[in-house]
Scaffold this motif. Structure first.
Motif, PDB file in Angstrom:
ATOM      1  N   GLY A   2      17.381 -16.151   9.240  1.00  4.24           N
ATOM      2  CA  GLY A   2      18.123 -16.642   8.154  1.00  4.24           C
ATOM      3  C   GLY A   2      17.206 -16.848   7.046  1.00  4.24           C
ATOM      4  N   LEU A   3      17.676 -17.103   5.988  1.00  3.26           N
ATOM      5  CA  LEU A   3      16.698 -17.504   4.592  1.00  3.26           C
ATOM      6  C   LEU A   3      15.696 -18.502   4.695  1.00  3.26           C
ATOM      7  CD1 LEU A   3      16.419 -16.570   1.670  1.00  3.26           C
ATOM      8  CD2 LEU A   3      18.211 -18.112   0.962  1.00  3.26           C
ATOM      9  N   LEU A   4      16.475 -19.414   5.164  1.00  8.38           N
ATOM     10  CA  LEU A   4      15.526 -20.646   5.502  1.00  8.38           C
ATOM     11  C   LEU A   4      14.253 -20.502   6.245  1.00  8.38           C
ATOM     12  CD1 LEU A   4      15.039 -23.658   4.506  1.00  8.38           C
ATOM     13  CD2 LEU A   4      16.522 -24.324   6.613  1.00  8.38           C
ATOM     14  N   ASP A   5      14.626 -19.787   7.468  1.00  9.59           N
ATOM     15  CA  ASP A   5      13.471 -19.419   8.377  1.00  9.59           C
ATOM     16  C   ASP A   5      12.513 -18.734   7.678  1.00  9.59           C
ATOM     17  OD1 ASP A   5      14.679 -20.925  10.468  1.00  9.59           O
ATOM     18  OD2 ASP A   5      15.797 -19.135  11.057  1.00  9.59           O
ATOM     19  N   ASN A   6      13.026 -17.609   7.048  1.00  7.95           N
ATOM     20  CA  ASN A   6      11.970 -16.598   6.215  1.00  7.95           C
ATOM     21  C   ASN A   6      11.388 -17.705   5.089  1.00  7.95           C
ATOM     22  OD1 ASN A   6      12.803 -14.333   7.240  1.00  7.95           O
ATOM     23  ND2 ASN A   6      14.296 -14.121   5.771  1.00  7.95           N
ATOM     24  N   LEU A   7      11.686 -18.472   4.594  1.00  6.52           N
ATOM     25  CA  LEU A   7      11.142 -19.290   3.397  1.00  6.52           C
ATOM     26  C   LEU A   7      10.090 -20.237   4.357  1.00  6.52           C
ATOM     27  CD1 LEU A   7      13.822 -20.577   1.048  1.00  6.52           C
ATOM     28  CD2 LEU A   7      11.740 -18.881   0.712  1.00  6.52           C
ATOM     29  N   ALA A  12       4.281 -21.721   5.305  1.00  7.61           N
ATOM     30  CA  ALA A  12       3.521 -22.437   6.430  1.00  7.61           C
ATOM     31  C   ALA A  12       2.142 -22.145   6.068  1.00  7.61           C
ATOM     32  CB  ALA A  12       3.842 -21.828   7.723  1.00  7.61           C
ATOM     33  N   PRO A  13       1.512 -20.986   5.886  1.00  6.41           N
ATOM     34  CA  PRO A  13       0.089 -20.984   5.399  1.00  6.41           C
ATOM     35  C   PRO A  13      -0.257 -21.686   4.062  1.00  6.41           C
ATOM     36  CG  PRO A  13       0.917 -18.582   5.754  1.00  6.41           C
ATOM     37  CD  PRO A  13       2.208 -19.714   5.798  1.00  6.41           C
ATOM     38  N   ALA A  14       0.781 -21.779   3.185  1.00  8.25           N
ATOM     39  CA  ALA A  14       0.280 -22.931   1.898  1.00  8.25           C
ATOM     40  C   ALA A  14       0.274 -24.099   2.375  1.00  8.25           C
ATOM     41  CB  ALA A  14       1.312 -22.400   0.885  1.00  8.25           C
ATOM     42  N   LYS A  15       1.194 -24.680   3.273  1.00  7.84           N
ATOM     43  CA  LYS A  15       1.262 -26.035   3.691  1.00  7.84           C
ATOM     44  C   LYS A  15       0.060 -26.264   4.481  1.00  7.84           C
ATOM     45  CE  LYS A  15       3.860 -28.518   7.019  1.00  7.84           C
ATOM     46  NZ  LYS A  15       5.018 -28.517   7.925  1.00  7.84           N
ATOM     47  N   ASP A  16      -0.537 -25.609   5.405  1.00  6.62           N
ATOM     48  CA  ASP A  16      -1.722 -25.632   6.148  1.00  6.62           C
ATOM     49  C   ASP A  16      -3.008 -25.731   5.092  1.00  6.62           C
ATOM     50  OD1 ASP A  16      -0.426 -25.786   8.424  1.00  6.62           O
ATOM     51  OD2 ASP A  16      -0.887 -23.566   8.729  1.00  6.62           O
ATOM     52  N   THR A  17      -2.955 -24.901   4.033  1.00  9.74           N
ATOM     53  CA  THR A  17      -3.917 -24.896   3.090  1.00  9.74           C
ATOM     54  C   THR A  17      -4.023 -26.258   2.329  1.00  9.74           C
ATOM     55  OG1 THR A  17      -3.942 -22.498   2.813  1.00  9.74           O
ATOM     56  CG2 THR A  17      -5.100 -23.799   1.227  1.00  9.74           C
TER      57      THR A  17
END
Length: 93
Positions: A2-7, A12-17
């Motif tokens: 779904g769209l939410l899963d894609n987002l 996720a990488p930006a969140k970790d950074t």
């Protein structure tokens, strides 16, 4: 997927950074942050004439604890985004 899963997958990488950057800032400037928390707590306590001293002290302690967890990545809750309510708290509805 779904769209939410894609987002979520793309963010996720930006969140970790961002977590790494915040952690680094907390490590480098922890003493300044702690000093600022103490200074702000003192000002608020003086302006409220000590009426909320216990709540101010409690909040300041929690803020310092959160800052320490960010800086050291240790302790309960480090590395995960889940909130665990304190024991004895009513269940969420």
């Amino acid at each position: 997927m779904g769209l939410l899963d894609n987002l979520k997958a793309k963010l996720a990488p930006a969140k970790d950074t961002a977590k790494e950057k915040v952690s680094g800032l907390a490590q480098h400037h922890g003493d300044k942050i702690t000093h600022g928390l103490d200074k702000a707590a003192k000002v608020v306590d003086e302006r409220t004439k000590g009426k909320y001293s216990d709540k101010i002290q409690s909040g300041t302690g929690k803020a310092k604890g959160a800052m320490d967890r960010l800086a050291h990545k240790s302790g309960p809750g480090a590395g995960d985004d889940t909130f665990t309510p304190p024991e004895g708290s009513p269940p969420a509805s």
